[in-house]
Design a protein around this motif. Structure first.
Motif, PDB file in Angstrom:
ATOM      1  N   ARG A   1       0.949  -1.203   0.144  1.00 43.09           N
ATOM      2  CA  ARG A   1      -0.014  -0.025   0.034  1.00 43.09           C
ATOM      3  C   ARG A   1       0.878   1.314  -0.001  1.00 43.09           C
ATOM      4  NH1 ARG A   1      -5.127   1.828   4.038  1.00 43.09           N
ATOM      5  NH2 ARG A   1      -4.810   3.923   2.952  1.00 43.09           N
ATOM      6  N   VAL A   2       0.417   2.325  -0.928  1.00 42.59           N
ATOM      7  CA  VAL A   2       1.354   3.395  -0.880  1.00 42.59           C
ATOM      8  C   VAL A   2       0.801   4.479   0.194  1.00 42.59           C
ATOM      9  CG1 VAL A   2       1.906   5.247  -2.535  1.00 42.59           C
ATOM     10  CG2 VAL A   2       1.773   3.093  -3.527  1.00 42.59           C
ATOM     11  N   ASP A   3       1.681   5.039   0.660  1.00 45.81           N
ATOM     12  CA  ASP A   3       1.073   6.309   1.798  1.00 45.81           C
ATOM     13  C   ASP A   3       1.485   7.443   0.944  1.00 45.81           C
ATOM     14  OD1 ASP A   3       0.566   7.995   3.953  1.00 45.81           O
ATOM     15  OD2 ASP A   3       2.665   7.387   4.882  1.00 45.81           O
ATOM     16  N   TRP A   4       0.538   8.320   0.687  1.00 45.89           N
ATOM     17  CA  TRP A   4       0.512   9.516   0.000  1.00 45.89           C
ATOM     18  C   TRP A   4       0.424  10.712   1.039  1.00 45.89           C
ATOM     19  CZ3 TRP A   4       2.389   9.562  -4.677  1.00 45.89           C
ATOM     20  CH2 TRP A   4       1.928   8.407  -5.551  1.00 45.89           C
ATOM     21  N   SER A   5       0.546  10.404   2.296  1.00 45.37           N
ATOM     22  CA  SER A   5       0.189  11.643   3.344  1.00 45.37           C
ATOM     23  C   SER A   5       1.183  12.388   3.564  1.00 45.37           C
ATOM     24  CB  SER A   5      -0.059  10.763   4.605  1.00 45.37           C
ATOM     25  OG  SER A   5       1.077  10.393   5.222  1.00 45.37           O
ATOM     26  N   LYS A   6       2.420  12.169   2.975  1.00 51.34           N
ATOM     27  CA  LYS A   6       3.315  13.407   3.103  1.00 51.34           C
ATOM     28  C   LYS A   6       3.654  13.908   1.780  1.00 51.34           C
ATOM     29  CE  LYS A   6       5.987  11.096   6.803  1.00 51.34           C
ATOM     30  NZ  LYS A   6       7.373  10.403   7.074  1.00 51.34           N
ATOM     31  N   SER A   7       3.287  13.496   0.682  1.00 53.90           N
ATOM     32  CA  SER A   7       3.398  13.878  -0.647  1.00 53.90           C
ATOM     33  C   SER A   7       2.080  15.066  -1.026  1.00 53.90           C
ATOM     34  CB  SER A   7       3.482  12.623  -1.572  1.00 53.90           C
ATOM     35  OG  SER A   7       4.356  12.082  -1.321  1.00 53.90           O
ATOM     36  N   ILE A   8       1.101  14.721  -0.495  1.00 47.96           N
ATOM     37  CA  ILE A   8      -0.062  15.391  -0.763  1.00 47.96           C
ATOM     38  C   ILE A   8      -0.802  16.034   0.589  1.00 47.96           C
ATOM     39  CG2 ILE A   8      -2.505  15.388  -1.658  1.00 47.96           C
ATOM     40  CD1 ILE A   8      -1.625  12.768  -3.416  1.00 47.96           C
ATOM     41  N   GLY A   9      -1.100  17.490   0.386  1.00 46.54           N
ATOM     42  CA  GLY A   9      -1.352  17.880   1.770  1.00 46.54           C
ATOM     43  C   GLY A   9      -2.886  18.798   1.740  1.00 46.54           C
ATOM     44  N   PHE A  10      -3.751  18.375   2.677  1.00 48.99           N
ATOM     45  CA  PHE A  10      -5.047  19.162   2.522  1.00 48.99           C
ATOM     46  C   PHE A  10      -5.105  19.895   3.759  1.00 48.99           C
ATOM     47  CE2 PHE A  10      -5.662  15.798  -0.474  1.00 48.99           C
ATOM     48  CZ  PHE A  10      -6.612  16.350  -1.413  1.00 48.99           C
ATOM     49  N   ASN A  11      -5.989  20.772   3.447  1.00 48.77           N
ATOM     50  CA  ASN A  11      -6.477  21.778   4.675  1.00 48.77           C
ATOM     51  C   ASN A  11      -7.988  21.709   4.704  1.00 48.77           C
ATOM     52  OD1 ASN A  11      -6.951  23.316   6.693  1.00 48.77           O
ATOM     53  ND2 ASN A  11      -5.918  25.187   5.786  1.00 48.77           N
ATOM     54  N   GLY A  12      -8.393  20.810   5.317  1.00 52.12           N
ATOM     55  CA  GLY A  12      -9.692  20.423   5.176  1.00 52.12           C
ATOM     56  C   GLY A  12     -10.099  19.888   3.790  1.00 52.12           C
ATOM     57  N   ASN A  13     -10.936  20.339   2.982  1.00 55.88           N
ATOM     58  CA  ASN A  13     -11.130  19.856   1.819  1.00 55.88           C
ATOM     59  C   ASN A  13     -10.363  20.719   0.451  1.00 55.88           C
ATOM     60  OD1 ASN A  13     -12.965  17.910   2.563  1.00 55.88           O
ATOM     61  ND2 ASN A  13     -14.727  19.309   2.421  1.00 55.88           N
ATOM     62  N   THR A  14      -9.343  21.588   1.106  1.00 59.28           N
ATOM     63  CA  THR A  14      -8.848  22.255   0.124  1.00 59.28           C
ATOM     64  C   THR A  14      -7.316  21.659  -0.312  1.00 59.28           C
ATOM     65  OG1 THR A  14      -9.800  24.264   0.815  1.00 59.28           O
ATOM     66  CG2 THR A  14      -7.913  24.934  -0.439  1.00 59.28           C
ATOM     67  N   LEU A  15      -6.858  21.555  -1.183  1.00 61.78           N
ATOM     68  CA  LEU A  15      -5.471  20.842  -1.756  1.00 61.78           C
ATOM     69  C   LEU A  15      -4.809  22.100  -1.426  1.00 61.78           C
ATOM     70  CD1 LEU A  15      -3.406  18.762  -2.755  1.00 61.78           C
ATOM     71  CD2 LEU A  15      -4.306  19.787  -5.179  1.00 61.78           C
ATOM     72  N   LYS A  16      -3.562  21.992  -0.433  1.00 67.06           N
ATOM     73  CA  LYS A  16      -2.458  22.942  -0.241  1.00 67.06           C
ATOM     74  C   LYS A  16      -1.178  22.796  -0.914  1.00 67.06           C
ATOM     75  CE  LYS A  16      -4.684  25.609   2.125  1.00 67.06           C
ATOM     76  NZ  LYS A  16      -4.754  27.205   1.741  1.00 67.06           N
ATOM     77  N   TYR A  17      -0.878  21.412  -1.244  1.00 67.39           N
ATOM     78  CA  TYR A  17       0.467  21.081  -1.663  1.00 67.39           C
ATOM     79  C   TYR A  17       0.495  19.801  -2.021  1.00 67.39           C
ATOM     80  CZ  TYR A  17       1.985  18.603   2.532  1.00 67.39           C
ATOM     81  OH  TYR A  17       2.235  17.747   3.514  1.00 67.39           O
ATOM     82  N   VAL A  18       1.356  19.630  -3.412  1.00 63.82           N
ATOM     83  CA  VAL A  18       1.619  18.211  -3.940  1.00 63.82           C
ATOM     84  C   VAL A  18       3.046  18.225  -4.121  1.00 63.82           C
ATOM     85  CG1 VAL A  18       1.144  16.752  -6.054  1.00 63.82           C
ATOM     86  CG2 VAL A  18      -0.515  18.073  -4.950  1.00 63.82           C
ATOM     87  N   GLN A  19       3.713  17.238  -3.634  1.00 67.43           N
ATOM     88  CA  GLN A  19       5.062  16.683  -3.896  1.00 67.43           C
ATOM     89  C   GLN A  19       5.184  15.647  -4.913  1.00 67.43           C
ATOM     90  OE1 GLN A  19       7.144  14.597  -0.752  1.00 67.43           O
ATOM     91  NE2 GLN A  19       8.869  15.789  -0.975  1.00 67.43           N
ATOM     92  N   ILE A  20       6.250  16.270  -5.644  1.00 63.02           N
ATOM     93  CA  ILE A  20       6.823  15.229  -6.942  1.00 63.02           C
ATOM     94  C   ILE A  20       8.117  15.097  -6.783  1.00 63.02           C
ATOM     95  CG2 ILE A  20       6.890  15.170  -9.395  1.00 63.02           C
ATOM     96  CD1 ILE A  20       4.835  17.219  -9.624  1.00 63.02           C
ATOM     97  N   ARG A  21       8.241  13.796  -6.563  1.00 58.69           N
ATOM     98  CA  ARG A  21       9.597  13.241  -6.372  1.00 58.69           C
ATOM     99  C   ARG A  21      10.323  12.770  -7.630  1.00 58.69           C
ATOM    100  NH1 ARG A  21      11.077  11.093  -1.195  1.00 58.69           N
ATOM    101  NH2 ARG A  21       9.276  11.952   0.397  1.00 58.69           N
ATOM    102  N   ALA A  22      11.513  13.091  -7.735  1.00 57.64           N
ATOM    103  CA  ALA A  22      12.143  12.696  -9.033  1.00 57.64           C
ATOM    104  C   ALA A  22      13.619  12.362  -8.677  1.00 57.64           C
ATOM    105  CB  ALA A  22      12.346  13.850  -9.907  1.00 57.64           C
ATOM    106  N   LEU A  23      14.228  11.733  -9.430  1.00 54.79           N
ATOM    107  CA  LEU A  23      15.818  11.313  -9.188  1.00 54.79           C
ATOM    108  C   LEU A  23      16.519  11.914 -10.235  1.00 54.79           C
ATOM    109  CD1 LEU A  23      17.645   9.334  -7.754  1.00 54.79           C
ATOM    110  CD2 LEU A  23      17.160   7.556  -9.345  1.00 54.79           C
ATOM    111  N   MET A  24      17.739  12.692  -9.781  1.00 52.07           N
ATOM    112  CA  MET A  24      18.584  13.485 -10.753  1.00 52.07           C
ATOM    113  C   MET A  24      19.735  12.412 -11.078  1.00 52.07           C
ATOM    114  SD  MET A  24      18.838  17.113  -9.602  1.00 52.07           S
ATOM    115  CE  MET A  24      19.983  16.798  -8.176  1.00 52.07           C
ATOM    116  N   THR A  25      20.398  12.643 -11.824  1.00 57.66           N
ATOM    117  CA  THR A  25      21.574  11.900 -12.499  1.00 57.66           C
ATOM    118  C   THR A  25      22.883  12.343 -11.920  1.00 57.66           C
ATOM    119  OG1 THR A  25      21.630  13.002 -14.454  1.00 57.66           O
ATOM    120  CG2 THR A  25      20.396  10.883 -14.671  1.00 57.66           C
ATOM    121  N   LEU A  26      22.777  13.365 -11.221  1.00 56.73           N
ATOM    122  CA  LEU A  26      23.982  14.021 -10.321  1.00 56.73           C
ATOM    123  C   LEU A  26      24.695  12.877  -9.583  1.00 56.73           C
ATOM    124  CD1 LEU A  26      25.693  16.481  -9.904  1.00 56.73           C
ATOM    125  CD2 LEU A  26      24.323  17.169  -8.092  1.00 56.73           C
ATOM    126  N   GLN A  27      25.868  12.668  -9.740  1.00 56.23           N
ATOM    127  CA  GLN A  27      26.617  11.811  -8.967  1.00 56.23           C
ATOM    128  C   GLN A  27      27.041  12.652  -7.680  1.00 56.23           C
ATOM    129  OE1 GLN A  27      29.715  10.171 -11.077  1.00 56.23           O
ATOM    130  NE2 GLN A  27      28.261   9.048 -12.592  1.00 56.23           N
TER     131      GLN A  27
END
Length: 95
Positions: A1-27
């Motif tokens: 099961r995926v936990d999105w609680s740290k990636s998507i934030g709501f204040n009541g029913n209002t969407l406040k933030y969305v986190q998009i994770r990515a991986l860079m190729t920087l060594q």
């Protein structure tokens, strides 16, 4: 099961933030010149995306756990070293 609680934030029913994770190729442990160039590319990408985004989504930011922090630290240490040289060498010749 995926936990999105740290990636998507709501204040009541209002969407406040969305986190998009990515991986860079920087060594890890690359020179500051390489890191600075990558940071400039990432910031330019974000600026282009902000220009395309609706007003509600223009507060984009990016973060990297270690590299940008260490880039700033290295710049400060190098600057401090040269300031120290600028102070100590004239004093050493004056004595």
């Amino acid at each position: 099961r995926v936990d999105w609680s740290k990636s998507i934030g709501f204040n009541g029913n209002t969407l406040k933030y969305v986190q998009i994770r990515a991986l860079m190729t920087l060594q890890e442990r690359r020179s500051t010149d390489v890191k600075r160039e990558v940071l400039e590319v990432v910031e330019a990408l974000l600026e282009r995306q902000r220009g395309l985004a609706p007003p509600e989504m223009r507060s984009m930011l990016q973060s990297v756990p270690f590299d940008w922090f260490w880039l700033a630290t290295t710049d400060s240490l190098t600057s401090g070293l040269f300031i120290g040289f600028a102070i100590c060498f004239p004093v050493a010749f004056a004595v």
